[in-house]
Design an enzyme around this catalytic site. Structure first.
Site, PDB file in Angstrom:
ATOM      1  N   LEU A   1      40.067  34.285  39.514  1.00 18.98           N
ATOM      2  CA  LEU A   1      39.131  35.102  39.009  1.00 18.98           C
ATOM      3  C   LEU A   1      38.576  36.494  39.855  1.00 18.98           C
ATOM      4  CD1 LEU A   1      36.524  33.058  36.499  1.00 18.98           C
ATOM      5  CD2 LEU A   1      38.379  34.397  35.666  1.00 18.98           C
ATOM      6  N   ASP A   2      38.745  37.428  38.949  1.00 19.66           N
ATOM      7  CA  ASP A   2      38.716  39.437  39.849  1.00 19.66           C
ATOM      8  C   ASP A   2      37.602  38.929  39.828  1.00 19.66           C
ATOM      9  OD1 ASP A   2      41.555  40.088  39.997  1.00 19.66           O
ATOM     10  OD2 ASP A   2      41.117  40.811  37.564  1.00 19.66           O
ATOM     11  N   PRO A   3      36.922  39.724  41.091  1.00 15.74           N
ATOM     12  CA  PRO A   3      34.780  39.905  41.573  1.00 15.74           C
ATOM     13  C   PRO A   3      34.359  40.477  40.012  1.00 15.74           C
ATOM     14  CG  PRO A   3      36.660  40.739  42.739  1.00 15.74           C
ATOM     15  CD  PRO A   3      37.197  39.959  41.882  1.00 15.74           C
TER      16      PRO A   3
ATOM     17  N   ARG B   1      43.995  42.192  32.638  1.00 14.83           N
ATOM     18  CA  ARG B   1      44.038  43.434  32.882  1.00 14.83           C
ATOM     19  C   ARG B   1      45.448  44.797  33.160  1.00 14.83           C
ATOM     20  NH1 ARG B   1      44.028  44.194  39.212  1.00 14.83           N
ATOM     21  NH2 ARG B   1      44.149  42.043  39.174  1.00 14.83           N
TER      22      ARG B   1
END
Length: 323
Positions: free
Chosen positions: A48-50, A189
């Protein structure tokens, strides 16, 4: 000033359904819980992205042997798209690249745009991603200012639906609240970036939360704060948060073997017996305990692939088992 004592790691097997907080990378979150549990071996399944929050399955010990199957599982997300601004990372953590006015949009227009991004589609992943080229993540090349070309690839978007456009339609902020259900390799995204282009104004991810990952459709999530509180009271309560390895094996068809067959598998030998279906399978004993992963060939012969330590002839050191 004295140094804090070094963590004394232990053997530990099981799966933790972590609620990753915003602001941490998946690896940073993994290392925090690994030290809390004092787990000798750990890995996460699906970064998971930050910016993102939500379900991050963490596999301890022998559960790391099934992590690859969880990486390819179906997933669901809630996302907030901010229209009118494109960023270099396609999310709110990036630098703005271009700003455009948001045109008058109707629900029908938005739904039609979402439909074009549903099904089996081709997607170009973000240049700021963990995909590797030449053994190096693309984000490392992008941060050095190198020109990064990313090839399109096929992905499965099972659902891309509007949950609310009230922020936008009520003359508030240009936000869309969306639900995404997708297969392996999909970048939310990129979906929202492409949605913005279809709508003619650009967009980026403002918020993202992973809701579930197969087979954990209704997960009981644990925050790092809750785990820290449990750790202060002792490891028995902490270990009770773990799911058994078997809970993560629903993606594979099950085959059952008897004691004699299990013994042959533990020595790396194949077993004849008309097993089916053909392909990768989860191997269980008659008591319902998972022994590991195997492969059934076209003649129904079962061969071991990745067996757990307790299924092997010479098991590893004793591990804490989740009941």
């Amino acid at each position: 000033m004295s140094k804090p004592p070094r963590t004394r790691f232990r053997s530990l097997d099981g799966i933790l359904l972590l609620d990753k907080p915003r602001g941490l990378s998946s690896n940073q979150a993994l290392q925090r819980v690994r030290h809390l549990f004092r787990a000798r071996k750990a890995g996460h399944t699906g970064s998971l992205d930050p910016l993102a929050t939500g379900l991050l399955p963490v596999c301890f010990g022998e559960a790391t042997k099934i992590a690859g199957g969880l990486l390819g599982a179906r997933k669901a997300y809630d996302a907030v798209a901010r229209l009118g601004i494109v960023t270099d990372t396609d999310d709110a953590d990036g630098q703005p690249l271009r700003e455009r006015p948001v045109p008058a949009l109707s629900i029908d227009t938005i739904d039609a745009a979402l439909l074009t991004l549903t099904g089996r589609i081709r997607q170009r992943p973000p240049i700021y991603s963990a995909l590797k080229r030449g053994g190096e993540p693309l984000y490392a090349k992008a941060r050095r200012g190198e020109v990064v070309e990313v090839e399109e690839r096929e992905i499965d978007v099972h659902a891309f639906e509007l949950q609310s456009a009230a922020d936008l339609l009520d003359a508030g902020q240009p936000l869309l609240r969306l639900r995404v259900e997708c297969g392996s390799g999909t970048y939310v995204r990129s979906l929202i970036r492409d949605l913005g282009e279809i709508l003619g104004c650009g967009a980026h991810v403002a918020e993202l939360r992973r809701l579930w990952v197969d087979p954990f459709r209704e997960p009981r999530l644990w925050t790092i704060e809750a785990l820290q509180a449990l750790a202060e009271r002792g490891e028995r309560g902490l270990d009770a948060c773990l799911l058994p390895v078997e809970s993560g094996m629903a993606s594979w068809p099950e085959v059952e073997v008897d004691a004699a067959q299990a013994a042959r598998l533990s020595h790396g030998q194949g077993v004849a017996g008309g097993f089916h279906p053909q392909g990768a399978v989860a191997i269980f004993d008659p008591g319902g305990r998972a022994l590991g992963l195997g492969e059934v060939d076209g003649e129904g012969r079962l061969r071991p692939q990745r067996l757990f330590s307790w299924a092997c002839a010479q098991p590893d050191s004793p591990a804490v088992q989740v009941p």
